[in-house]
Design an enzyme around this catalytic site. Sequence first.
Site, PDB file in Angstrom:
ATOM      1  CG  HIS A 137      21.700 -48.180  50.159  1.00 54.29           C
ATOM      2  ND1 HIS A 137      22.480 -47.547  51.162  1.00 54.29           N
ATOM      3  CD2 HIS A 137      22.336 -48.216  49.046  1.00 54.29           C
ATOM      4  CE1 HIS A 137      23.583 -46.879  50.467  1.00 54.29           C
ATOM      5  NE2 HIS A 137      23.650 -47.329  49.222  1.00 54.29           N
ATOM      6  CB  SER A 191      22.207 -57.258  38.409  1.00 60.03           C
ATOM      7  OG  SER A 191      21.417 -58.467  37.973  1.00 60.03           O
ATOM      8  CG  ASP A 200      20.235 -44.246  42.253  1.00 62.77           C
ATOM      9  OD1 ASP A 200      19.583 -44.022  43.242  1.00 62.77           O
ATOM     10  OD2 ASP A 200      21.051 -43.462  41.812  1.00 62.77           O
TER      11      ASP A 200
END
Length: 278
Positions: free
Chosen positions: A145, A247, A88
């Site tokens: 992911h 980050s 995200d």
Amino acid sequence: MLLSRLFALIQYPLPHHLLSRLVGGLAECRTPWLKNALVQAFIRQFRVDMDEAAEPDPTAYATFNDFFTRELEEGARPIGEGMVSPADGTLSQFGPIEAGQLLQAKGHRFSAMELLGGDGEAARRFLGGSFATVYLSPSDYHRVHMPVSGTLTEMVYVPGRLFSVNAATTEHVPNLFARNERLICHFDTEHGPMAVVLVGAMIVAAIETVWAGQITPLPRGGVQRIRFDTPVRLEKGEEMGRFKLGSTVVMAFSEPVSFADAIEPGAKVQMGQTLGSV
């Protein structure tokens, strides 16, 4: 413009690692009243949506870091077709790797070789390929992911500074992603080599991977390389790592990516969302 430049400039003399480790210690505090106060204040400040978390009760987490790296409920992030977003966040930049250079922000480029820890051989694999950069803000889901399926071949830790990685610093700190501490994960995929770079930042207390646990912070030293003789296979959408505080993820592909027409720099994306096809 002036304020963002000032924000970037004042970071140069700061003790990046000391500040980050102090915050990291606080984020691991298990004193219930303090931990809960930090979590509740963070939820209010950044308007965190707990409804999609696997554990929606903010007080149920043992530490602030456990809350920050919370798992989402099953099905919250469907995995799309083609190459998908690893996290995200904000798709800050994407496009071709031109003459070995990646776009950081308007007027700022940095080299693939510097990003990959000075490894010229690795950088040559991505000549003519494509890249995409996803910035994770404090309010985002902070697990990373796989954008496509792949087999891990090498992990490289590169020491560096810990500048903030928000819009102000990407615009005003040259070679930002090649200056900060980072973890480079090299994969073999059906589309050729892929590098997923987890970039550290100010007050990022640690970077973890699913195959080796917590990697950063490491003792001071040079570039450290770890090769994997036993294959580590991860499928598209499978978790590969996480940030303890926010980050950036930079992805590099050896083959050109046909990015989706609907996306543009600065767009909000979710993990599993289709970004294009390789």
